[in-house]
Write a protein that holds these residues in place. Structure first.
Motif, PDB file in Angstrom:
ATOM      1  N   CYS A 193       8.871  42.064  18.356  1.00 52.50           N
ATOM      2  CA  CYS A 193       8.247  41.815  19.650  1.00 52.50           C
ATOM      3  C   CYS A 193       7.900  43.117  20.369  1.00 52.50           C
ATOM      4  CB  CYS A 193       9.190  40.973  20.508  1.00 52.50           C
ATOM      5  SG  CYS A 193       8.390  40.129  21.888  1.00 52.50           S
ATOM      6  N   CYS A 194       8.601  44.212  20.061  1.00 46.97           N
ATOM      7  CA  CYS A 194       8.410  45.421  20.859  1.00 46.97           C
ATOM      8  C   CYS A 194       8.116  46.667  20.032  1.00 46.97           C
ATOM      9  CB  CYS A 194       9.630  45.667  21.730  1.00 46.97           C
ATOM     10  SG  CYS A 194      11.184  45.892  20.822  1.00 46.97           S
ATOM     11  N   TRP A 195       8.125  46.587  18.712  1.00 47.95           N
ATOM     12  CA  TRP A 195       7.764  47.763  17.924  1.00 47.95           C
ATOM     13  C   TRP A 195       7.205  47.330  16.581  1.00 47.95           C
ATOM     14  CZ3 TRP A 195      10.329  49.548  13.375  1.00 47.95           C
ATOM     15  CH2 TRP A 195      11.472  48.820  13.023  1.00 47.95           C
ATOM     16  N   MET A 196       6.494  48.267  15.951  1.00 46.16           N
ATOM     17  CA  MET A 196       5.831  47.973  14.691  1.00 46.16           C
ATOM     18  C   MET A 196       5.738  49.245  13.868  1.00 46.16           C
ATOM     19  SD  MET A 196       2.636  48.373  13.079  1.00 46.16           S
ATOM     20  CE  MET A 196       1.412  48.480  14.368  1.00 46.16           C
ATOM     21  N   VAL A 197       5.878  49.119  12.549  1.00 46.24           N
ATOM     22  CA  VAL A 197       5.717  50.244  11.651  1.00 46.24           C
ATOM     23  C   VAL A 197       4.894  49.791  10.454  1.00 46.24           C
ATOM     24  CG1 VAL A 197       7.887  49.789  10.424  1.00 46.24           C
ATOM     25  CG2 VAL A 197       6.888  52.098  10.378  1.00 46.24           C
ATOM     26  N   ARG A 198       3.959  50.647  10.003  1.00 48.73           N
ATOM     27  CA  ARG A 198       3.125  50.365   8.835  1.00 48.73           C
ATOM     28  C   ARG A 198       3.157  51.567   7.902  1.00 48.73           C
ATOM     29  NH1 ARG A 198      -2.264  48.440  12.024  1.00 48.73           N
ATOM     30  NH2 ARG A 198      -1.709  46.268  12.437  1.00 48.73           N
ATOM     31  N   ALA A 199       3.147  51.288   6.622  1.00 48.72           N
ATOM     32  CA  ALA A 199       2.994  52.323   5.600  1.00 48.72           C
ATOM     33  C   ALA A 199       1.876  51.874   4.672  1.00 48.72           C
ATOM     34  CB  ALA A 199       4.290  52.521   4.823  1.00 48.72           C
ATOM     35  N   VAL A 200       0.854  52.714   4.501  1.00 46.94           N
ATOM     36  CA  VAL A 200      -0.333  52.353   3.716  1.00 46.94           C
ATOM     37  C   VAL A 200      -0.639  53.471   2.730  1.00 46.94           C
ATOM     38  CG1 VAL A 200      -2.797  51.837   3.791  1.00 46.94           C
ATOM     39  CG2 VAL A 200      -1.300  50.943   5.571  1.00 46.94           C
ATOM     40  N   TYR A 201      -0.881  53.078   1.475  1.00 49.20           N
ATOM     41  CA  TYR A 201      -1.297  54.027   0.433  1.00 49.20           C
ATOM     42  C   TYR A 201      -2.683  53.605  -0.052  1.00 49.20           C
ATOM     43  CZ  TYR A 201      -1.554  56.499  -4.019  1.00 49.20           C
ATOM     44  OH  TYR A 201      -1.959  57.295  -5.057  1.00 49.20           O
ATOM     45  N   GLN A 202      -3.600  54.577  -0.161  1.00 49.87           N
ATOM     46  CA  GLN A 202      -4.979  54.307  -0.566  1.00 49.87           C
ATOM     47  C   GLN A 202      -5.391  55.284  -1.652  1.00 49.87           C
ATOM     48  OE1 GLN A 202      -7.998  55.026   2.435  1.00 49.87           O
ATOM     49  NE2 GLN A 202      -9.190  53.279   1.752  1.00 49.87           N
ATOM     50  N   GLU A 203      -6.055  54.765  -2.679  1.00 47.95           N
ATOM     51  CA  GLU A 203      -6.538  55.604  -3.784  1.00 47.95           C
ATOM     52  C   GLU A 203      -7.936  55.137  -4.168  1.00 47.95           C
ATOM     53  OE1 GLU A 203      -5.400  55.776  -8.397  1.00 47.95           O
ATOM     54  OE2 GLU A 203      -3.811  56.553  -7.096  1.00 47.95           O
ATOM     55  N   ALA A 204      -8.847  56.093  -4.394  1.00 54.67           N
ATOM     56  CA  ALA A 204     -10.230  55.760  -4.725  1.00 54.67           C
ATOM     57  C   ALA A 204     -10.826  56.835  -5.602  1.00 54.67           C
ATOM     58  CB  ALA A 204     -11.070  55.599  -3.462  1.00 54.67           C
TER      59      ALA A 204
END
Length: 909
Positions: A841-852
């Protein structure tokens, strides 16, 4: 609480001449200010106390504390200093409120939260219940008036209401001569959007100053709650909170909070200031912020923005710390210094300006001496085939990299508008190596450098523009500069059974350093006579198409190609490599050189006719309207030899269902196509009669040619038929959307001669829930083999790709992100993305890996790169957000928006 609240909510409690004593029934009074502003008119009136809450406390900004003795008094009537009040608050520490006391309602359908705040006044009409236009209504269990009439006490069950503002307390004390009101015991103040709870509130009604002890507040819409040991109302919209906590976490959850020793809020400037602030995660202090400014409303303010942090294979670790300058209400600027591990310091400056007629945006980025890019350029020369020489000066060269972008959008009035799109970078690899943090910039292969002035009315439109491009890929065809481009259009008036005159006139001057240059004037006058009935329509149209050139040079100098499949022989040493289907670089046959003032004129006639049939039907127990729409389209255009015409910007349109009813098979005006053909097609639509939404349609059609077509983009010889098939491929498309959350589109082109599909594909999107999304697409195209000049052979150039992306929630808090774009022809992945998110409700964390894939061509020497030499770029992004304090890396939102269609809608952007 704004100053007007205290004035109207509390001063009206001075009822010393009206309230006597209540026995069994509560005393109820209705009061209005006198017309002359002196005192109050009060009379008995029925009132039913409602729930008691109030609006969110405004945050406090820099404010000078009130000098001199405090106007606040103790219960004994003695003045009480701020230090004494703070000490008293410390003796009665703030208690932990239950979720119910904060109007928190647990719910299993509240998304990532365990519930939500319920504002009991959310539906009240604020306009008709304006406190300034409403009487004050008060109830109490008992009241006591001293003999002097200057001291009045209300005891038990005190409730007051004025318009949409409400409040309650256990005890109220009024000292008329000192203009002071004291509320004690479970003080509650509320208005739509805000709730304030306090142990004790003192107000000086003459100066609009006061203070509250042990304060709790809730801002419903923002889902913000907090508390303060003391709230000082300093007057004129200035407030100060002492010993205050602030968070967006749900009640009883302390995942994070911001504790500040002192917070000032100035509603006049819209600026809040926190001093001695400490950020806590759970009970652990993680950051000390001695001084912090923040906006308390929608007004902008200068200050640092949250930094962006990322890591990529091209540049290594990167951090940027933007600073925002709020220079004036109509212009601002953002300066962003960036540290890039492998490249050095980079600086970005973005500015915006808004006037009554237009808006401007200027962005500049500069990186001094990019040593990483210099080393990459040397490696490319050494590894090219054959290797290119590297001079000693190349190893010490300073390579500065920069970007400049200018955008303008203007509405000048009376149908006139303007537009400027200008972007230029220092080198072709700029966007491959670098990105922008605070600047919006185009990332196209051909960067636009365009200025436009246009006019539009009901029937007429005029456009004047200057257009140039910067091509960033050596393999891409260089775009001509148009200096200028003018276009005038007269449209049909749409009136049925009445002739309507048409006109299209287009003038361009095509400029280039290496290619044939010149002027082109294209005109297309015509007339149409639309005939429409409820059951169908017939529209005949006649036009004359003419193109005239004035050429400044010719195409005599070009590359000669030998079309023997396994052999390619260039004339002379080191010729410019170019594709054999590019007429601007092919040396023409003797006698067919393009020069002088060539022209062509072709008459054209078309007849478009269609019928509408419809019927009612039932599908899945729902009423539907089905249409059946056959259509016949005849097109005739005369033939004229155009081998002496240049080709500046014309290409052949890809064949599809959408091209069945076009007047030309070319984009651009350098070719006037010949035609004698008939298109036969049919469309059927299914419309839900309850919702009015079209849920399914399907169309199919084919062109039948009455003669061979001779005009093509590249003419080999006059009078030579280029297209000899008596019919086209069969093209079809369909759309299926059974609900607002699911849509599937598909298209196909089928060759009846080979009994094979030459092109096809589909794209589908499904949003089963508010947090879940699936995209699936497939594309197939069979193309003619492309000539590889390095091997002298033709290579397969078919397109066969699948694209899948998804947002998958594991529960209310956890979500997965995925994107996979795969080339089935090359058996290789073009782009892969994976990510995970946790959101409470009060915090968020994201981890994203991208390869092209970095590119299938080595654009430095224009040679194809072997599959095992394809380079791949990767990037890792980490985003951490404390809701209510901002984002630490909102670049991740852009990455997900570009990779997953519909993610921006899913996220509410």
């Amino acid at each position: 609480m704004p100053p007007q609240s205290s004035r109207y909510l509390l001063a009206a409690l001075l009822l010393t001449h009206s309230v006597a004593h209540a026995d069994s029934d509560p005393s109820q009074w209705q009061c209005r200010p006198k017309a002359d502003g002196q005192g109050w008119d009060c009379q008995a009136a029925p009132v039913t106390p409602g729930p008691y809450r109030l609006p969110p406390l405004p945050t406090v900004s820099d404010a000078t504390p009130v000098s001199g003795p405090s106007p606040l008094m103790s219960r004994s009537g003695e003045p009480q200093t701020p230090a004494q009040m703070t000490a008293a608050a410390a003796l009665a520490p703030r208690r932990t409120l239950t979720p119910a006391e904060l109007n928190w309602q647990p719910s299993a359908d509240a998304g990532c939260c365990e519930g939500s705040y319920v504002d009991p006044l959310a539906d009240i009409d604020k306009i008709s219940n304006d406190p300034e236009d409403s009487p004050l209504k008060v109830t109490a269990d008992s009241g006591e008036l001293q003999e002097s009439g200057e001291h009045f006490v209300l005891e038990g069950g005190i409730a007051f209401q004025q318009g949409y503002r409400q409040g309650s307390s256990n005890r109220a004390e009024v000292l008329r001569t000192e203009d002071r009101v004291i509320f004690e015991g479970d003080v509650t103040l509320q208005e739509p959007g805000l709730l304030i709870l306090a142990d004790r509130v003192q107000i000086n009604t003459a100066t609009d100053t006061g203070a509250a002890e042990n304060v709790h507040f809730v801002m419903y819409e923002e889902r913000i709650r907090g508390d303060a040991g003391r709230l000082d109302i300093l007057g004129d919209g200035i407030y100060q909170l002492s010993d205050s906590n602030y968070t967006t976490c749900e009640p009883l959850d302390h995942a994070w909070d911001l504790h500040a020793g002192e917070i000032h809020v100035d509603q006049n400037t819209g600026i809040g200031t926190a001093k001695d602030a400490v950020l806590h995660l759970e009970t652990i202090p993680v950051a000390y912020i001695p001084y912090l400014q923040f906006p308390v409303d929608d007004r902008r303010m200068s200050g640092f923005l949250w930094p962006t942090i990322s890591h990529s294979s091209n540049s290594g670790f990167e951090i940027a710390t933007p600073y925002y300058f709020n220079l004036a209400p109509n212009y601002d600027a953002t300066f962003a210094p960036r540290y890039i591990e492998d490249r050095g310091m980079m600086y970005e400056l973005g500015t915006r300006y808004l006037s009554p007629l237009d808006e401007w945006m200027l962005g500049i980025a500069y990186l001094n001496n990019d040593t990483q890019y210099r080393d990459d350029q040397i490696d490319n020369k050494l590894n090219s085939i054959p290797p290119q020489p590297v001079a000693p000066s190349d190893y010490s060269a300073d390579i500065d990299r920069w970007l400049i972008t200018l955008n303008e959008r203007g509405v000048l009035g009376n149908g006139w508008r303007s537009r400027i799109d200008y972007t230029r970078v220092s080198d072709d690899d700029y966007f491959r190596d670098l990105d922008t943090v605070s600047i919006e910039a185009s990332r196209q292969t051909n960067l636009q450098q365009t200025g436009v002035l246009a006019y539009t009315s009901d029937l007429w439109s005029f456009t004047a523009s200057l257009e140039d491009y910067q091509t960033l890929n050596d393999d891409a065809k260089e775009q001509y500069a148009l200096l200028p481009h003018l276009e005038l259009i007269k449209s049909a008036d749409g009136e049925s059974f009445s002739p309507s005159w048409l006109l299209l006139a287009d003038y361009s001057f095509f400029d280039s350093d290496e290619r044939i240059r010149g002027q082109r004037l294209y005109t297309e006058p015509g007339v149409t006579f639309p005939m429409r009935w409820s059951a169908g329509y017939i529209t005949p149209t006649a036009k004359v198409r003419q193109v005239n050139y004035t050429l400044n040079n010719s195409n005599e100098n070009g590359v000669v190609y030998n079309y023997t499949p396994a052999t390619w022989v260039p004339p002379g040493p080191a010729p410019i490599m170019s594709w054999p289907d590019d007429p601007d670089f092919i040396r023409p046959l003797p006698g067919t050189e393009i020069t002088g003032q060539p022209s062509a004129t072709v008459p054209m006639f078309s007849l478009d006719a269609g019928l509408f049939f419809e019927r009612d039907m039932t599908w899945n127990d729902s009423p539907y309207l089905q249409t059946f729409e056959p259509r016949l389209y005849y097109l005739y255009a005369d033939y004229e030899d155009q081998t002496n015409l240049p080709n500046f910007d014309t290409s052949e349109i890809d064949f599809s269902y959408r091209s069945l009813y076009r007047e030309s098979r070319f984009n651009g005006y350098d070719r006037l196509d010949d035609a004698n053909q008939t298109t036969v097609g049919v469309m059927s639509r299914f419309t839900d009669q309850e919702t009015g939404r079209e849920t399914f349609n399907v169309g199919i059609g084919q062109i039948f040619y009455n003669r061979d077509r001779r005009v093509s983009v590249t003419q080999v010889a006059a009078l030579t038929p280029v297209y000899t098939s008596p019919y086209s491929e069969i093209a079809a498309e369909a759309m299926y959307a059974p609900s607002e959350n699911f849509r599937l589109t598909t298209g196909i082109s089928w060759d009846p001669d080979t009994n094979k599909t030459s092109e096809g594909g589909f794209a589908g999107q499904w949003l089963p829930t508010e947090r879940m999304l699936f995209n699936l697409g497939y594309r197939y195209r069979r193309e003619a083999p492309q000539f590889d000049p390095t091997t002298g052979e033709f290579v397969n150039s078919d397109i066969d790709q699948v694209d899948f992306s998804a947002v998958i929630p594991l529960n209310h808090q956890w979500r997965l992100f995925a994107r996979w774009n795969y080339d089935l022809t090359a058996n290789d992945s073009l782009e892969t993305l994976g990510g995970i998110e946790y959101e409470s409700c009060c915090w968020m964390v994201r981890a994203v890996y991208q390869e092209a894939i970095d590119g299938a061509l080595n654009i430095d020497n224009n040679n194809f790169v072997a599959d095992d030499e394809l380079e791949r770029d990767y990037a890792f992004f980490l985003q951490f957000q404390l809701k209510g304090l901002g984002d630490l890396a909102d670049k991740v939102d852009d990455v997900l928006d570009n990779a997953i269609p519909g993610f921006d809608v899913l996220s509410g952007r």
